[in-house]
Design a protein around this motif. Structure first.
Motif, short mmCIF file in Angstrom:
data_model
loop_
_atom_site.label_atom_id
_atom_site.label_comp_id
_atom_site.label_asym_id
_atom_site.label_seq_id
_atom_site.Cartn_x
_atom_site.Cartn_y
_atom_site.Cartn_z
N LEU A 35 4.74 -19.21 45.35
CA LEU A 35 4.26 -17.98 45.98
C LEU A 35 4.55 -16.72 45.18
CD1 LEU A 35 5.29 -18.72 49.68
CD2 LEU A 35 3.07 -19.10 48.59
N VAL A 36 5.20 -16.85 44.03
CA VAL A 36 5.59 -15.65 43.29
C VAL A 36 4.40 -14.78 42.87
CG1 VAL A 36 5.71 -16.78 41.01
CG2 VAL A 36 7.15 -14.78 41.50
N PRO A 37 3.21 -15.34 42.57
CA PRO A 37 2.09 -14.43 42.27
C PRO A 37 1.80 -13.46 43.41
CG PRO A 37 1.56 -16.65 41.53
CD PRO A 37 2.82 -16.76 42.35
N ASP A 38 1.96 -13.90 44.66
CA ASP A 38 1.76 -13.01 45.80
C ASP A 38 2.98 -12.13 46.05
OD1 ASP A 38 -0.73 -14.06 46.24
OD2 ASP A 38 -0.10 -15.42 47.84
N ILE A 39 4.17 -12.73 45.98
CA ILE A 39 5.40 -12.00 46.28
C ILE A 39 5.63 -10.86 45.28
CG2 ILE A 39 7.93 -12.19 46.42
CD1 ILE A 39 7.54 -15.08 47.39
N ARG A 40 5.34 -11.12 44.01
CA ARG A 40 5.62 -10.09 43.00
C ARG A 40 4.70 -8.88 43.17
NH1 ARG A 40 3.43 -12.69 37.26
NH2 ARG A 40 1.24 -12.87 37.82
N LEU A 41 3.51 -9.08 43.73
CA LEU A 41 2.64 -7.94 43.98
C LEU A 41 3.19 -7.06 45.10
CD1 LEU A 41 -0.91 -9.59 43.77
CD2 LEU A 41 0.22 -8.13 42.08
N GLU A 42 3.72 -7.69 46.14
CA GLU A 42 4.25 -6.94 47.27
C GLU A 42 5.56 -6.25 46.92
OE1 GLU A 42 6.20 -7.80 51.65
OE2 GLU A 42 4.57 -9.10 50.96
N LEU A 43 6.44 -6.96 46.20
CA LEU A 43 7.79 -6.43 45.93
C LEU A 43 7.94 -5.90 44.51
CD1 LEU A 43 9.95 -9.14 47.75
CD2 LEU A 43 8.97 -7.03 48.65
N GLN A 44 6.86 -5.90 43.72
CA GLN A 44 6.89 -5.36 42.36
C GLN A 44 7.95 -6.05 41.51
OE1 GLN A 44 4.53 -2.94 41.29
NE2 GLN A 44 3.72 -3.61 43.27
N ILE A 45 7.86 -7.39 41.43
CA ILE A 45 8.80 -8.19 40.65
C ILE A 45 8.15 -8.53 39.30
CG2 ILE A 45 10.02 -10.40 40.54
CD1 ILE A 45 10.21 -10.33 43.58
N SER A 46 8.79 -8.15 38.20
CA SER A 46 8.28 -8.41 36.86
C SER A 46 8.65 -9.83 36.42
CB SER A 46 8.86 -7.41 35.87
OG SER A 46 10.27 -7.59 35.76
N ASN A 47 8.08 -10.27 35.28
CA ASN A 47 8.46 -11.58 34.73
C ASN A 47 9.94 -11.62 34.40
OD1 ASN A 47 5.88 -12.60 34.91
ND2 ASN A 47 5.78 -13.24 32.77
N GLU A 48 10.46 -10.52 33.85
CA GLU A 48 11.88 -10.47 33.52
C GLU A 48 12.74 -10.58 34.78
OE1 GLU A 48 9.60 -8.44 32.42
OE2 GLU A 48 9.63 -8.58 30.22
N ALA A 49 12.35 -9.86 35.84
CA ALA A 49 13.11 -9.92 37.10
C ALA A 49 13.02 -11.30 37.72
CB ALA A 49 12.59 -8.86 38.07
#
Length: 399
Positions: A35-49
């Motif tokens: 689910l990270v493709p969706d979660i990172r959009l909502e929470l602004q999570i970068s590849n490094e994070a």
């Protein structure tokens, strides 16, 4: 180390529970990567994070192994497994409250330390309930739960996330874990009632004096990061490089991990078959592991071929070979060390594999992939199995 209850059908019920427990354990692990493709959009999570979030899980998982192996040896697989499953289910459920990368890292850390009990408890259970010739197959069966989770998980999580939001997925895995604990305690008898020998357990620092411990640890150090790389990064690889949408990823991953399940059981079956034909157990395990290692360079070509379907097929070969390798690697422990040391040795090996996973599967890809892409990681890991097998062969001499 014969199994006193080998004729009992109860052992197959125990094995089924180990399979289901491992499946739930891995559902908890993969839900974030799916689910990270969706979660990172909502929470602004970068590849490094994201790399550091996976490192938080992996670090806690790694440290936990040092304690969980001895914990299982001392308190028995039945109770230790139940307590750990309660803890990891709580950690999964609390993830619904995460609102940032830091909070995700905290809850994934709690998840990691409790989930490190799974393999020491499961391997010890197999060593207690199954004979030598059947252990690799039994290990392959419960270990295939790591793959089945990746078959049923992605489409289920994608659907639930699209329909109800991604947080419901974490709540679901937590609930499944609690239900499993109830079934485990109900079906699995206390060890003394099963007529199985008790042991006081061996502290990990004493297990570290055994050559076999370091042979197993070497095998884990050079193979675990390959699997963790698949678990953590394949969804992003398919999404970012192969340009598959979430629906396509949700069906590509199940195929890959169905093949991994086939490899897990086939690898365990093949070494058992060789033993029945008169081979010494350790020779049979190492031969199957060599076959699996030879598949890795072929599978790495999945990062080079232009066609996405061909890439999926090659990566499937890699996951199948890894799980065939893993089923036999785990079984080398019960083949070569005293019963009271099984949990501790598996724990030390798990620590070694986890430490390697932090470096090569969590942190390094987070920095390498944005600059150089995924090819160097796929190709670089292709030779890891040969190094691990060479060291294992030199340190585990028992045949």
């Amino acid at each position: 180390m014969d199994c006193p209850v080998k004729e009992s059908n109860l052992r197959w019920s125990i094995l089924a529970l180990l399979f289901v427990g491992t499946t739930i354990n891995y559902l908890d692990r993969i839900v974030l990567s799916v689910l990270v493709p969706d979660i990172r959009l909502e929470l602004q999570i970068s590849n490094e994070a994201y790399g550091w979030i996976t490192a938080a899980f992996q670090s806690a998982y790694t440290v936990g192994f040092l304690f969980m192996g001895g914990f299982v040896d001392r308190f028995g697989s039945r109770m230790a497994y139940a307590l750990a499953a309660i803890a990891w289910s709580a950690a999964a459920g609390l993830t619904v409250f995460a609102r940032s990368a830091v909070q995700f890292a905290v809850w994934r850390g709690f998840l990691g330390i409790s989930e490190s009990c799974n393999f020491p408890a499961a391997i010890k259970s197999v060593s207690e309930w199954f004979e030598e010739k059947d252990r690799a197959f039994a290990t392959g069966v419960f270990n295939s739960g790591t793959n089945i989770s990746s078959v049923i998980g992605p489409p289920m999580f994608v659907y639930l996330s699209r329909t109800y939001g991604w947080r419901i997925c974490f709540l679901l895995t937590a609930t499944l874990g609690i239900v499993w604990v109830a079934a485990w305690l109900w079906i699995h008898p206390p060890v003394d009632k099963a007529g199985l020998a008790k042991s006081t357990g061996l502290p990990w620092w004493e297990a570290a004096a055994l050559r076999e411990t370091w042979g197993f640890a070497a095998g884990k150090f050079f193979s675990d990061p390959v699997w963790w790389f698949y678990v953590f990064w394949l969804p992003l690889y398919f999404h970012d490089v192969r340009k598959l949408d979430m629906q396509a990823v949700g069906w590509a991953l199940p195929f890959i991990y169905i093949m991994a399940s086939v490899g897990s059981m086939a690898g365990g079956w093949l070494s058992g078959r060789l033993i029945r034909r008169g081979w010494q157990p350790m020779r049979a395990r190492k031969t199957v592991m060599l076959i699996c290692a030879c598949c890795a360079p072929i599978a790495a070509m999945g990062a080079i071929v232009p066609n996405a379907i061909h890439a999926i097929l090659l990566i499937s070969l890699g996951t199948a070979a890894h799980q065939g390798w893993s089923a036999n690697l785990f079984t080398t422990v019960s083949d070569s060390v005293p019963p009271k040391a099984v949990g501790a040795v598996v724990g030390i090996g798990g620590f070694a594999g986890g430490a390697s996973g932090i470096i090569f599967a969590a942190i390094v890809p987070g920095y390498v992939t944005p600059v150089f892409g995924y090819r160097p990681v796929f190709l670089g890991m292709a030779g890891f199995y040969f190094i691990g097998l060479l060291l294992l062969n030199r340190l585990m001499k028992k045949s």
